[in-house]
Write a protein that holds these residues in place. Sequence first.
Motif, PDB file in Angstrom:
ATOM      1  N   ASP A   1       0.809  -1.219   0.000  1.00 45.39           N
ATOM      2  CA  ASP A   1       0.000   0.000   0.000  1.00 45.39           C
ATOM      3  C   ASP A   1       0.844   1.271   0.000  1.00 45.39           C
ATOM      4  N   HIS A   2       2.094   1.135   0.402  1.00 44.90           N
ATOM      5  CA  HIS A   2       2.988   2.298   0.495  1.00 44.90           C
ATOM      6  C   HIS A   2       4.315   1.919  -0.170  1.00 44.90           C
ATOM      7  N   PRO A   3       4.434   2.092  -1.479  1.00 38.58           N
ATOM      8  CA  PRO A   3       5.619   1.613  -2.220  1.00 38.58           C
ATOM      9  C   PRO A   3       6.944   2.137  -1.682  1.00 38.58           C
ATOM     10  N   GLU A   4       6.909   3.257  -1.012  1.00 36.83           N
ATOM     11  CA  GLU A   4       8.162   3.827  -0.499  1.00 36.83           C
ATOM     12  C   GLU A   4       8.802   2.959   0.581  1.00 36.83           C
ATOM     13  N   PHE A   5       8.029   2.030   1.153  1.00 34.34           N
ATOM     14  CA  PHE A   5       8.578   1.165   2.193  1.00 34.34           C
ATOM     15  C   PHE A   5       9.297  -0.067   1.634  1.00 34.34           C
ATOM     16  N   GLU A   6       9.207  -0.338   0.338  1.00 29.75           N
ATOM     17  CA  GLU A   6       9.837  -1.558  -0.172  1.00 29.75           C
ATOM     18  C   GLU A   6      11.332  -1.526   0.144  1.00 29.75           C
ATOM     19  N   PRO A   7      11.850  -2.550   0.827  1.00 37.86           N
ATOM     20  CA  PRO A   7      13.219  -2.456   1.345  1.00 37.86           C
ATOM     21  C   PRO A   7      14.257  -3.104   0.444  1.00 37.86           C
ATOM     22  N   SER A   8      15.462  -2.605   0.538  1.00 37.60           N
ATOM     23  CA  SER A   8      16.636  -3.391   0.185  1.00 37.60           C
ATOM     24  C   SER A   8      17.072  -4.093   1.470  1.00 37.60           C
ATOM     25  N   PHE A   9      17.675  -5.258   1.332  1.00 37.19           N
ATOM     26  CA  PHE A   9      18.128  -5.935   2.544  1.00 37.19           C
ATOM     27  C   PHE A   9      19.279  -6.878   2.256  1.00 37.19           C
ATOM     28  N   LEU A  10      20.000  -7.191   3.322  1.00 37.99           N
ATOM     29  CA  LEU A  10      21.097  -8.160   3.297  1.00 37.99           C
ATOM     30  C   LEU A  10      21.016  -8.944   4.596  1.00 37.99           C
ATOM     31  N   ILE A  11      20.747 -10.251   4.463  1.00 39.39           N
ATOM     32  CA  ILE A  11      20.485 -11.112   5.613  1.00 39.39           C
ATOM     33  C   ILE A  11      21.476 -12.278   5.596  1.00 39.39           C
ATOM     34  N   GLY A  12      21.896 -12.711   6.765  1.00 36.71           N
ATOM     35  CA  GLY A  12      22.826 -13.825   6.871  1.00 36.71           C
ATOM     36  C   GLY A  12      22.149 -15.177   6.814  1.00 36.71           C
TER      37      GLY A  12
END
Length: 476
Positions: free
Chosen positions: A136-147
């Motif tokens: 609903d709020h496209p600005e929240f779509e994240p980049s991420f790096l997870i172990g």
Amino acid sequence: MSTSRKHIHLSGICGTAMASIAGLLQLQGHRITGSDKAAYPPMSDLLRSLGIPVMEPYSEANLDPTPDLVVIGNALSRGNPEVERVLDERIPFASMAALVHDEFLKGRESLVVAGTHGKTTTTSMLAWIYQVASHDHPEFEPSFLIGGVAENFGTSFQLRPTRTFIIEGDEYDTAFFDKGPKFLHYFPDGLILTHVEFDHADIYADLEAVKTAFKRLVNLVPRRGLLVAFDGSENVTECISKAFCRVERYGFKAESDWQVRNLRYADGHMRWEIWRGGELWSDVAMQLAGEHNALNATAAAALAFGQGVPKDAIRSALASFKSVKRRLEVRDVIRGITIIDDFAHHPTAIRETLRALRSVYRKSRIWAVLEPRSNTLRRKVLENDLVESLRLADRVILAGVYQQQRVPDAERLHPEDVVDALNAGGTPAELHPDAAEIVASIAPKLVESDVVAILSNGGFDGIYEKLPARLRERQG
């Protein structure tokens, strides 16, 4: 971010973070190659799916043609053939953590999840919360790096043009040429601190050294930032005591800013209430089990809400959150025998894993099959804690210490002592040198409804494939 296409080689590419950064760099358009001593799932599977070649073992020839940049993993040291060639020829090189900062974090909002336990799962939860909110709020779509591989995404990384970058903050050292923790490169705008305990006995002399590292991380959070910290640990309290930013605590205490109440498990879901400021903030439910996961989820909810993510999106994300590969992962069910894979690295993590299994498989006989493989478990410093954690199982099987010759005898865990202590206390325990003997010993003894928790932070000599194969033979 850099825009020119480069050939980047990652030495030690099969580490969880290194494989993920390889994927991120590939998304930027770079040509990626890598090498490692040995490759095993899930990261070998990830790299194969990305079409990134992995050369085994390490060799100077792996750097032909000469890359534009070599990223050197923290498992490599002087004497490694690739390290030696890099230094001899002055090939440009960097650590993974420094590269992450320079390529991905500059100009973004950095949300870091750190702590001795729970950071991979909590990072995955936080990323999924942001992803759900972005519907609903496209600005929240994240980049991420997870172990680790987050099952909701099917990957351990994501790159988007939006502002938020969510990253797991590892306290392990950065590289042979940078002995500080990786997380000191990440400069958090928001920080979750889950636990602080003695770990990584190969690089930290004692608990005080570990606390110093976390205090330095806290000191990097700006005044405008938010620190969400577990309130059930005196070590955490000490580490955040001089924070300049806003601090919110989470846990079970009545005075918690984010309090967990009425935790229960029923109908395949864990449910609890989150209270904030003395008022009910939300009822939440999740498919995962374990008190530690309720705490992890509450921490992720607190940081996300503090950054403006709507409550409804947080609640929906937690309800649909799956898990992380190798965290209480059901690998197989054969003739009613459930085989669980868990990335055990510390006695506390083992304790929480076994407690979670008890809450779900209440009438089952639980087997703990442990390979002492992490740099902490290979040492005797936490031997008593390990014994107490393993007592939560009905049957315990220990393998020999992984690469025991690399740990001085005076410092090394002696599994026979653990087995003796367990048996003396009434918990049946056995010691077998390797996966083949373990499988040969336990396969005939397993019966319907048994749960086998395989605890290792490595490949464990293929036991994840060997045990199901033997049980299927028996079934035939």
